[in-house]
Write a protein that holds these residues in place. Structure first.
Motif, mmCIF file in Angstrom:
data_model
loop_
_atom_site.group_PDB
_atom_site.id
_atom_site.type_symbol
_atom_site.label_atom_id
_atom_site.label_comp_id
_atom_site.label_asym_id
_atom_site.label_seq_id
_atom_site.Cartn_x
_atom_site.Cartn_y
_atom_site.Cartn_z
ATOM 1 N N ARG A 64 7.937 -5.832 6.082
ATOM 2 C CA ARG A 64 8.025 -4.381 5.954
ATOM 3 C C ARG A 64 7.433 -3.717 7.180
ATOM 4 N NH1 ARG A 64 5.284 -2.193 0.934
ATOM 5 N NH2 ARG A 64 6.419 -0.315 1.530
ATOM 6 N N VAL A 65 6.537 -4.430 7.871
ATOM 7 C CA VAL A 65 5.886 -3.894 9.061
ATOM 8 C C VAL A 65 6.017 -4.900 10.194
ATOM 9 C CG1 VAL A 65 3.687 -3.189 10.093
ATOM 10 C CG2 VAL A 65 4.223 -2.530 7.737
ATOM 11 N N LEU A 66 6.409 -4.416 11.365
ATOM 12 C CA LEU A 66 6.389 -5.210 12.589
ATOM 13 C C LEU A 66 5.379 -4.567 13.523
ATOM 14 C CD1 LEU A 66 7.484 -7.406 14.509
ATOM 15 C CD2 LEU A 66 9.260 -5.776 15.201
ATOM 16 N N THR A 120 -5.127 -8.677 20.046
ATOM 17 C CA THR A 120 -6.168 -9.042 19.088
ATOM 18 C C THR A 120 -6.089 -8.161 17.854
ATOM 19 O OG1 THR A 120 -7.608 -9.740 20.903
ATOM 20 C CG2 THR A 120 -8.651 -9.305 18.776
ATOM 21 N N ALA A 121 -5.912 -6.851 18.068
ATOM 22 C CA ALA A 121 -5.885 -5.906 16.950
ATOM 23 C C ALA A 121 -4.703 -6.155 16.033
ATOM 24 C CB ALA A 121 -5.865 -4.474 17.472
ATOM 25 N N VAL A 122 -3.514 -6.354 16.593
ATOM 26 C CA VAL A 122 -2.349 -6.500 15.722
ATOM 27 C C VAL A 122 -2.349 -7.850 15.011
ATOM 28 C CG1 VAL A 122 -0.959 -4.867 17.058
ATOM 29 C CG2 VAL A 122 -0.764 -7.318 17.537
ATOM 30 N N GLY A 123 -2.886 -8.880 15.659
ATOM 31 C CA GLY A 123 -2.976 -10.165 14.968
ATOM 32 C C GLY A 123 -3.860 -10.082 13.745
ATOM 33 N N ALA A 124 -5.030 -9.459 13.905
ATOM 34 C CA ALA A 124 -5.944 -9.321 12.769
ATOM 35 C C ALA A 124 -5.422 -8.318 11.754
ATOM 36 C CB ALA A 124 -7.323 -8.897 13.277
ATOM 37 N N ALA A 125 -4.798 -7.231 12.221
ATOM 38 C CA ALA A 125 -4.238 -6.238 11.292
ATOM 39 C C ALA A 125 -3.124 -6.839 10.451
ATOM 40 C CB ALA A 125 -3.720 -5.028 12.062
ATOM 41 N N ALA A 126 -2.307 -7.691 11.048
ATOM 42 C CA ALA A 126 -1.231 -8.335 10.295
ATOM 43 C C ALA A 126 -1.798 -9.205 9.176
ATOM 44 C CB ALA A 126 -0.355 -9.170 11.226
ATOM 45 N N THR A 127 -2.882 -9.906 9.459
ATOM 46 C CA THR A 127 -3.526 -10.716 8.420
ATOM 47 C C THR A 127 -4.039 -9.834 7.294
ATOM 48 O OG1 THR A 127 -4.162 -12.424 10.011
ATOM 49 C CG2 THR A 127 -5.412 -12.322 7.961
ATOM 50 N N LEU A 128 -4.682 -8.720 7.637
ATOM 51 C CA LEU A 128 -5.178 -7.798 6.615
ATOM 52 C C LEU A 128 -4.040 -7.255 5.757
ATOM 53 C CD1 LEU A 128 -7.766 -5.707 8.674
ATOM 54 C CD2 LEU A 128 -8.279 -7.373 6.882
ATOM 55 N N LEU A 129 -2.950 -6.857 6.401
ATOM 56 C CA LEU A 129 -1.828 -6.295 5.653
ATOM 57 C C LEU A 129 -1.205 -7.335 4.726
ATOM 58 C CD1 LEU A 129 -0.289 -4.176 8.527
ATOM 59 C CD2 LEU A 129 -1.105 -3.262 6.340
ATOM 60 N N ARG A 130 -1.050 -8.561 5.199
ATOM 61 C CA ARG A 130 -0.494 -9.601 4.332
ATOM 62 C C ARG A 130 -1.414 -9.862 3.145
ATOM 63 N NH1 ARG A 130 1.382 -11.774 9.498
ATOM 64 N NH2 ARG A 130 -0.556 -12.967 9.707
ATOM 65 N N GLU A 131 -2.729 -9.837 3.371
ATOM 66 C CA GLU A 131 -3.674 -10.009 2.266
ATOM 67 C C GLU A 131 -3.553 -8.877 1.250
ATOM 68 O OE1 GLU A 131 -7.379 -10.211 4.293
ATOM 69 O OE2 GLU A 131 -7.207 -12.356 4.769
ATOM 70 N N GLN A 132 -3.106 -7.720 1.698
ATOM 71 C CA GLN A 132 -2.926 -6.557 0.828
ATOM 72 C C GLN A 132 -1.518 -6.490 0.246
ATOM 73 O OE1 GLN A 132 -4.013 -3.486 3.601
ATOM 74 N NE2 GLN A 132 -6.120 -4.220 3.751
ATOM 75 N N GLY A 133 -0.734 -7.540 0.484
ATOM 76 C CA GLY A 133 0.595 -7.614 -0.111
ATOM 77 C C GLY A 133 1.701 -6.961 0.690
ATOM 78 N N VAL A 134 1.437 -6.657 1.947
ATOM 79 C CA VAL A 134 2.453 -6.025 2.796
ATOM 80 C C VAL A 134 2.999 -7.076 3.758
ATOM 81 C CG1 VAL A 134 2.951 -4.187 4.457
ATOM 82 C CG2 VAL A 134 1.223 -3.830 2.671
ATOM 83 N N PRO A 135 4.247 -7.531 3.581
ATOM 84 C CA PRO A 135 4.814 -8.506 4.517
ATOM 85 C C PRO A 135 4.813 -7.941 5.939
ATOM 86 C CG PRO A 135 6.182 -8.301 2.563
ATOM 87 C CD PRO A 135 5.190 -7.182 2.500
ATOM 88 N N THR A 136 4.178 -8.652 6.848
ATOM 89 C CA THR A 136 3.944 -8.137 8.194
ATOM 90 C C THR A 136 4.117 -9.246 9.215
ATOM 91 O OG1 THR A 136 2.322 -6.545 7.327
ATOM 92 C CG2 THR A 136 2.291 -6.945 9.693
ATOM 93 N N ARG A 137 4.706 -8.900 10.344
ATOM 94 C CA ARG A 137 4.785 -9.828 11.466
ATOM 95 C C ARG A 137 4.113 -9.205 12.674
ATOM 96 N NH1 ARG A 137 10.033 -11.726 15.113
ATOM 97 N NH2 ARG A 137 8.830 -12.977 16.590
#
Length: 213
Positions: free
Chosen positions: A8-10, A27-44
């Motif tokens: 849902r988010v790139l 660094t920011a987007v790699g860690a943010a993607a992990t946070l979003l996936r943990e929150q149920g938001v499919p992210t790459r």
């Protein structure tokens, strides 16, 4: 059509540049993607080269392949004092320094024959609010510069505007500062919050975000 597990988010950032060993945007987007996936938001998260043309090509390939709901591209803006969603991308390449391949364009268009500028299709003031609500300094920026960050931003908006298959995909660009201004964990939380705000906000906040000069 995208697969059922398409993001849902790139998120995109840039690889290290000009002798640096890391890039805060990546660094920011790699860690943010992990946070979003943990929150149920499919992210790459995608890391782009600091190269005119090629960075935009790689982003376009990813957007066409995955058709996310939101594309949030990021880059480093040294000297800024917070995270800054960009309002507008302009159709010019004017490089004060060479890119990662040594290319040094001056007063060239990003897209020949393209419009002078595109506005972000993300709710930039809602993004600012999402950052400041988490204690991270954030403000609207009126310029993404004329280097590779603007190049990627303009290419993204041109793609989303001209490709009917991408109807409904929204995109924009955010600059992050150096990590001694806003730490990497705070940057990641702010980028993730901004991505969620972009997903959940159909009409931007009506509040001042301009500048006098």
């Amino acid at each position: 059509m995208p697969s059922t597990d398409a993001p849902r988010v790139l998120l995109t950032g840039f690889e290290p540049f000009d002798g640096a060993t890391s890039n805060p945007s990546a660094t920011a987007v790699g860690a943010a993607a992990t946070l979003l996936r943990e929150q149920g938001v499919p992210t790459r998260a995608l890391v782009l080269p600091v190269e005119f043309g090629r960075a935009g090509d790689l982003l376009a390939e990813a957007v066409r392949a995955e058709r996310p709901g939101v594309v949030l591209a990021t880059g480093l803006a040294s000297g800024r004092r917070g995270i800054t969603p960009e309002r507008v991308a302009i159709n010019v390449r004017d490089a004060r320094i060479p890119d990662g391949t040594g290319a040094h364009p001056v007063d060239e268009p990003v897209v020949s024959g393209g419009p002078a500028a595109y506005f972000s299709s993300l709710p930039i003031k809602a993004l600012v609010a999402a950052g400041t609500e988490r204690g991270v300094p954030a403000s609207v920026s009126q310029t993404a510069g004329t280097f590779v960050c603007n190049d990627v931003f303009y290419r993204l908006m041109h793609l989303l505007t001209t490709d009917p298959a991408l109807d409904g995909v929204r995109g924009g660009f955010v600059h992050v500062p150096e990590e001694d201004v806003v730490g990497p964990a705070e940057q990641a939380r702010a980028v993730a919050a901004m991505a969620r705000a972009a997903l959940g906000t159909s009409e931007d906040l009506r509040r001042p975000g301009g500048t006098i000069s």
